[in-house]
Design a protein around this motif. Structure first.
Motif, PDB file in Angstrom:
ATOM      1  N   LYS A 107       0.896  -1.134   0.203  1.00 37.83           N
ATOM      2  CA  LYS A 107       0.236   0.118  -0.164  1.00 37.83           C
ATOM      3  C   LYS A 107       0.797   1.115   0.161  1.00 37.83           C
TER       4      LYS A 107
ATOM      5  N   GLY B  95      -2.845   8.924  -4.616  1.00 35.02           N
ATOM      6  CA  GLY B  95      -3.604   7.608  -4.844  1.00 35.02           C
ATOM      7  C   GLY B  95      -3.406   6.592  -3.674  1.00 35.02           C
TER       8      GLY B  95
ATOM      9  N   ARG C  87      -3.863   3.211  -4.199  1.00 39.15           N
ATOM     10  CA  ARG C  87      -3.911   1.801  -5.028  1.00 39.15           C
ATOM     11  C   ARG C  87      -2.477   1.257  -4.790  1.00 39.15           C
ATOM     12  N   PRO C  88      -2.602  -0.339  -3.997  1.00 41.55           N
ATOM     13  CA  PRO C  88      -1.408  -0.835  -3.749  1.00 41.55           C
ATOM     14  C   PRO C  88      -0.214  -0.915  -5.170  1.00 41.55           C
ATOM     15  N   GLU C  89       0.849  -1.060  -4.721  1.00 39.45           N
ATOM     16  CA  GLU C  89       1.663  -1.150  -5.755  1.00 39.45           C
ATOM     17  C   GLU C  89       2.369  -2.395  -5.866  1.00 39.45           C
ATOM     18  N   ARG C  90       2.556  -2.818  -7.199  1.00 39.33           N
ATOM     19  CA  ARG C  90       3.218  -4.056  -7.307  1.00 39.33           C
ATOM     20  C   ARG C  90       4.380  -4.160  -7.997  1.00 39.33           C
TER      21      ARG C  90
END
Length: 103
Positions: free
Chosen positions: A55, A62, A64-67
């Motif tokens: 996260k 933002g 959104r979780p980061e991959r």
């Protein structure tokens, strides 16, 4: 900026966070991940390729979780071999060779 690269222990193996390599290369992480995805079969030739999600930290844009990928030594060198040998890449290759796992 420190030249030290911090390795992460993942299931008993030293790994490099793809976000760190992107930062050191002066690239956006999104571009590095696209490169990894494009050549994923070749990256997997050099071992398991674990992906993680994180996260965003407070204050970042933002939610959104980061991959990101955790690359082993060979995968890290392969990623760097896909880049032109400009000074920043050559320096990063040397730093990667000198990298150590924190105690």
């Amino acid at each position: 900026m420190s030249n030290a690269i911090t390795l992460i222990q993942f299931k008993g193996e030293a790994r490099v966070d793809s976000r760190l390599l992107a930062k050191r290369l002066g690239n956006q992480h999104k571009a590095i991940m696209a490169l990894i995805e494009r050549y994923i079969a070749k990256f997997k030739r050099f071992g398991a390729l674990p992906f993680q999600m994180e996260k965003p930290t407070a204050g970042s844009a933002g939610g959104r979780p980061e991959r990101y990928a955790l690359l082993n030594e060979d995968q890290s060198y392969y990623l760097l071999s896909l880049s032109r040998n400009i000074e920043i890449v050559v320096d990063l290759k040397a730093d990667l060779i000198a990298a150590t796992v924190p105690a």
